[in-house]
Design an enzyme around this catalytic site. Sequence first.
Site, PDB file in Angstrom:
ATOM      1  N   GLU A  72       1.219  -1.124  -0.458  1.00  0.00           N
ATOM      2  CA  GLU A  72      -0.170   0.261   0.302  1.00  0.00           C
ATOM      3  C   GLU A  72       1.050   1.010   0.096  1.00  0.00           C
ATOM      4  OE1 GLU A  72      -3.477  -0.116   2.397  1.00  0.00           O
ATOM      5  OE2 GLU A  72      -3.370   2.068   2.329  1.00  0.00           O
ATOM      6  N   LYS A 261      -8.630  -0.354  10.514  1.00  0.00           N
ATOM      7  CA  LYS A 261      -7.518  -0.887   9.448  1.00  0.00           C
ATOM      8  C   LYS A 261      -6.430   0.264   9.355  1.00  0.00           C
ATOM      9  CE  LYS A 261      -6.376  -1.236   5.108  1.00  0.00           C
ATOM     10  NZ  LYS A 261      -5.464  -0.540   3.941  1.00  0.00           N
ATOM     11  N   ASP A 277       2.358 -14.503  12.589  1.00  0.00           N
ATOM     12  CA  ASP A 277       0.823 -15.011  12.482  1.00  0.00           C
ATOM     13  C   ASP A 277      -0.110 -13.421  11.982  1.00  0.00           C
ATOM     14  OD1 ASP A 277      -1.995 -15.376  12.486  1.00  0.00           O
ATOM     15  OD2 ASP A 277      -1.448 -17.753  13.314  1.00  0.00           O
ATOM     16  N   HIS A 375      -1.418   9.932  -0.870  1.00  0.00           N
ATOM     17  CA  HIS A 375      -2.324   8.680  -1.264  1.00  0.00           C
ATOM     18  C   HIS A 375      -1.809   8.694  -2.937  1.00  0.00           C
ATOM     19  CE1 HIS A 375      -3.725   4.760  -0.929  1.00  0.00           C
ATOM     20  NE2 HIS A 375      -3.547   5.086  -0.243  1.00  0.00           N
TER      21      HIS A 375
HETATM   22  P1  NAD Z   1       4.854 -21.761  19.432  1.00  0.00           P
HETATM   23  O1  NAD Z   1       4.682 -20.178  20.058  1.00  0.00           O
HETATM   24  O2  NAD Z   1       3.714 -22.688  19.810  1.00  0.00           O
HETATM   25  O3  NAD Z   1       6.246 -22.364  21.177  1.00  0.00           O
HETATM   26  C1  NAD Z   1       7.070 -22.155  21.128  1.00  0.00           C
HETATM   27  C2  NAD Z   1       7.855 -23.779  21.810  1.00  0.00           C
HETATM   28  O4  NAD Z   1       9.009 -22.824  22.089  1.00  0.00           O
HETATM   29  C3  NAD Z   1       7.560 -23.710  23.095  1.00  0.00           C
HETATM   30  O5  NAD Z   1       6.248 -24.918  22.716  1.00  0.00           O
HETATM   31  C4  NAD Z   1       8.880 -24.125  23.708  1.00  0.00           C
HETATM   32  O6  NAD Z   1       9.217 -25.631  23.836  1.00  0.00           O
HETATM   33  C5  NAD Z   1       9.548 -23.929  23.240  1.00  0.00           C
HETATM   34  N1  NAD Z   1      10.524 -22.645  23.517  1.00  0.00           N
HETATM   35  C6  NAD Z   1      12.248 -22.635  23.885  1.00  0.00           C
HETATM   36  N2  NAD Z   1      12.084 -21.544  24.974  1.00  0.00           N
HETATM   37  C7  NAD Z   1      10.877 -20.695  24.820  1.00  0.00           C
HETATM   38  C8  NAD Z   1      10.759 -19.534  25.564  1.00  0.00           C
HETATM   39  N3  NAD Z   1      11.819 -18.661  26.018  1.00  0.00           N
HETATM   40  N4  NAD Z   1       9.504 -19.193  25.598  1.00  0.00           N
HETATM   41  C9  NAD Z   1       8.002 -19.870  25.151  1.00  0.00           C
HETATM   42  N5  NAD Z   1       8.658 -21.124  24.441  1.00  0.00           N
HETATM   43  C10 NAD Z   1       9.740 -21.814  24.771  1.00  0.00           C
HETATM   44  O7  NAD Z   1       5.748 -21.605  18.684  1.00  0.00           O
HETATM   45  P2  NAD Z   1       5.068 -22.590  16.751  1.00  0.00           P
HETATM   46  O8  NAD Z   1       5.102 -24.006  16.684  1.00  0.00           O
HETATM   47  O9  NAD Z   1       5.620 -21.444  16.099  1.00  0.00           O
HETATM   48  O10 NAD Z   1       3.535 -21.389  16.976  1.00  0.00           O
HETATM   49  C11 NAD Z   1       3.455 -20.785  16.389  1.00  0.00           C
HETATM   50  C12 NAD Z   1       2.875 -20.777  15.071  1.00  0.00           C
HETATM   51  O11 NAD Z   1       1.854 -21.450  15.141  1.00  0.00           O
HETATM   52  C13 NAD Z   1       2.092 -18.938  14.489  1.00  0.00           C
HETATM   53  O12 NAD Z   1       2.987 -18.750  13.908  1.00  0.00           O
HETATM   54  C14 NAD Z   1       0.824 -19.818  13.474  1.00  0.00           C
HETATM   55  O13 NAD Z   1       2.043 -20.422  12.713  1.00  0.00           O
HETATM   56  C15 NAD Z   1       0.556 -21.010  13.791  1.00  0.00           C
HETATM   57  N6  NAD Z   1      -0.394 -21.576  14.427  1.00  0.00           N
HETATM   58  C16 NAD Z   1      -1.307 -20.671  14.709  1.00  0.00           C
HETATM   59  C17 NAD Z   1      -2.809 -21.302  14.796  1.00  0.00           C
HETATM   60  C18 NAD Z   1      -3.556 -19.713  15.178  1.00  0.00           C
HETATM   61  O14 NAD Z   1      -4.851 -19.859  15.456  1.00  0.00           O
HETATM   62  N7  NAD Z   1      -3.609 -18.351  15.570  1.00  0.00           N
HETATM   63  C19 NAD Z   1      -3.115 -22.176  14.821  1.00  0.00           C
HETATM   64  C20 NAD Z   1      -2.105 -23.007  14.622  1.00  0.00           C
HETATM   65  C21 NAD Z   1      -1.284 -23.209  14.827  1.00  0.00           C
END
Ligand code: NAD
Length: 387
Positions: A72, A261, A277, A375
């Site tokens: 944008e 927005k 995300d 814009h």
């Molecule tokens: P996560 O955020 O679920 O978990 C990160 C992991 O890192 C933790 O489980 C932990 O084991 C580890 N960890 C290590 N050091 C840590 C610290 N200092 N603090 C916290 N945790 C630590 O990671 P992910 O798998 O990247 O999940 C996030 C992604 O999941 C999002 O970016 C999105 O893409 C996706 N997602 C989103 C949805 C939704 O509804 N928003 C649903 C499903 C998946």
Amino acid sequence: MPKFYELSPEARRLELGDPDCLTRLAGQIGPETARHDTMSENVIGAWRLPLGIVPSLMVNGKPHKIAMATEEPSVVAAACRVSRLANACHGITAHVDTPVTAAQIMGVIPQDNARHAAQWIAQNAPTLLQTANQCDPRLCQAGGGAFDLGAHILDADADWPETFLVTKLLVHTSDAMGANAVNTMAEAIQAVLCQKLQGYTPGMAILTNDGIGRMVHAHLSIPCGIFEKYARHDGVDIATRIARASAFAHRSPERAVTHNKGIMNGVIAAALPLGQDTRALAAACYHEAHRSGTHKPLTAYRLDSLAQALECDIALPVTAGFVGGFKSDPAVSAAFQFDDISNYSELCALLAAVGLIQNLAALWALVTDGIQAGHMRLHARKTAITH
Ligand code: NAD
């Protein structure tokens, strides 16, 4: 014959044909393509957005550069304009709440068993929390973990004849966004409930993207005199017009939608290069805006007549992560390095601060020259290339 998803990106392209169209759509196959192939499905390349830079925004006393990805025109220019003004006012202060994400573990239960089942869950909460925390020792070591759990009943209604039992799990996610961590815990609890509760049929187990436990409050105080340095207008007059625009958004949901927005123009552009995300961010922000039952702005501006200052505030749910799978992308870790973000709190504070300056920039333009002047100048530059 291998299935399409089993092919390499090169082989997928051959199968699709029209190499010229595919190169324009997805770029050349290169060293990055194999890694992208592990990040999503049926990958044939990558898709790019322009990346612009805000050279400096002071947040909690620390200057950050901000890499912003957006198509944008004028978003980055507007953020730059207000970042200079914000820095001249000692920058933005932000408070980041302790991050808590909730999960809903839903099942169907016979009406007669529902109350007893909810009581069983309350009585066994410590064991269920232990089950959840055993799923993620690393999160617990980082100071996070599941810490609260309760159940409520959603009665049958005219839309659906069954009673739902909803177990709500609260998780301190420490430095993580936490979606996968929380979902894993929720599914582990669902498995226990299936074993222990008579007549219980599992429905689903997943986090809620309600960001009430992920709030960031950011503030900027602008002495009216500062406006005069950056614009030809009288400072009190500009501040009054901006406060009036804020009041308009508070009174009019139709205006608030567009107001918010504008906040997301900044938040999403800054969050994309950081691998966040952005759908979760948007879902949480729009839900927050609607929490009162009608759409409200996520920022508020007030003219302090005594101090002759415009007080600017944002209250934004920032469901972001400093650790997580996305960090393995070298471009994402480079964005963290470039923006000079060294912990979870700095990440969330910066995203809320960008939302605030982006919104202020839009209001400032709207109540003075109008939004179209800047814009359309930038938009004309874009269309001049294509036509
Ligand atoms: P996560 O955020 O679920 O978990 C990160 C992991 O890192 C933790 O489980 C932990 O084991 C580890 N960890 C290590 N050091 C840590 C610290 N200092 N603090 C916290 N945790 C630590 O990671 P992910 O798998 O990247 O999940 C996030 C992604 O999941 C999002 O970016 C999105 O893409 C996706 N997602 C989103 C949805 C939704 O509804 N928003 C649903 C499903 C998946």
